[in-house]
Design an enzyme around this catalytic site. Structure first.
Site, PDB file in Angstrom:
ATOM      1  CD  GLU A  40      62.981 -32.172 101.531  1.00 47.69           C
ATOM      2  OE1 GLU A  40      64.830 -31.517 101.691  1.00 47.69           O
ATOM      3  OE2 GLU A  40      62.528 -31.495 100.477  1.00 47.69           O
ATOM      4  CE  LYS A 111      68.025 -32.770 101.107  1.00 52.62           C
ATOM      5  NZ  LYS A 111      66.771 -31.851 100.511  1.00 52.62           N
ATOM      6  CB  CYS A 146      64.417 -33.483  98.588  1.00 54.05           C
ATOM      7  SG  CYS A 146      63.621 -32.405  97.339  1.00 54.05           S
TER       8      CYS A 146
END
Length: 266
Positions: A40, A111, A146
């Protein structure tokens, strides 16, 4: 399948373009792999909040171009980690890019869960809305990033959408490394899927990174785990094990909640 997770070190002394070219070269070195994964926000560092705006780029910006060519040169499927994406008509996004072996963009994932508790990424980035899966030869990957790892409902939705291999780039801090490995194994077990979780090494804005990229099978067994420094973690796995596991131990068929509205007595 053969997967290579490139656990890149992010050092603020290294210019972003130099790191971009260095990682493109590392991708090219994985030309025997089926799938290559980067972490990421490796261009800036996941905790280098001040760099998000300065280094943000359009979707088809310099990282897109470098990674598309690297995927094509290596002939691999490439999950190129994520970048700070600048939408010309909206906010910044933490956006993952997946390329085919021909170098074409197969998917982009913004995300959904932003880290920061009303600061940092949570206020600097917009939230994505869409689930993303990509069909590869032999398996369907579900894409998450993440902090998403802490939200099991996202992964259950990806499994319902056909995901058999869950790919998670991250910039996870060392101080919560125990959570990283625990949650990676949990997401594998509860969805009876492979998990490929690729983290960063180094220090982002004073925050030491966990490293320890990890590959977990559908039974929760760790097939491979990296150390704390920069390295390439390569593992071979059989995607057919997902269907075999789900048939041998059909727990997903016994789901109740989520399939119909639960009865609530209060």
């Amino acid at each position: 399948m053969r997967a290579s997770l490139i656990q890149a070190a992010v050092d603020e002394r290294e210019p972003v373009d130099s790191r971009r070219q260095r990682l493109a070269a590392l991708v090219r070195e994985q030309n025997g792999a089926d799938l290559v994964v980067l972490p990421e926000l490796w261009t800036t560092g996941a905790f280098a909040y001040e760099e998000f705006g300065r280094e943000a780029e359009p979707l088809e910006g310099p990282t897109y171009e470098a990674m598309a060519k690297a995927a094509s040169d290596a002939g691999v499927w490439l999950h190129a980690g994520s970048i700070p994406e600048r939408d010309p008509e909206g906010p910044l996004y933490n956006t993952s890019l997946v390329f085919s072996p021909s170098g074409e963009l197969a998917a982009a994932y913004r995300k959904i869960h932003r880290f920061g508790f009303d600061k940092g990424e949570a206020v600097l980035m917009g939230a994505g809305r869409d689930l993303v899966t990509v069909r590869l030869p032999g398996t369907t990957i579900g894409v998450a990033t993440c902090y998403d790892l802490r939200f099991p409902e996202l992964f259950r939705a990806l499994a319902d959408a056909g995901a058999e291999t869950l790919v998670i780039p991250a910039g996870w801090p060392e101080r919560r490394r125990a959570h990283w490995t625990l949650l990676a194994r949990a997401r594998a077990v509860e969805n009876q899927a492979f998990v490929l979780a690729c983290g960063t090494a180094g220090t982002h804005a004073g925050v030491p990174q966990a490293g320890h990229s990890i590959v977990v099978d559908p039974w929760g067994e760790v097939l491979a785990e990296a150390g704390s420094g920069e390295e390439v973690l390569t593992v071979e796995f059989d995607p057919a094990k997902v269907a075999a596991t789900r048939e041998q131990f059909p727990a997903l068929k016994d789901r109740v909640l989520g399939l119909e509205p639960p009865r609530h007595r209060g």
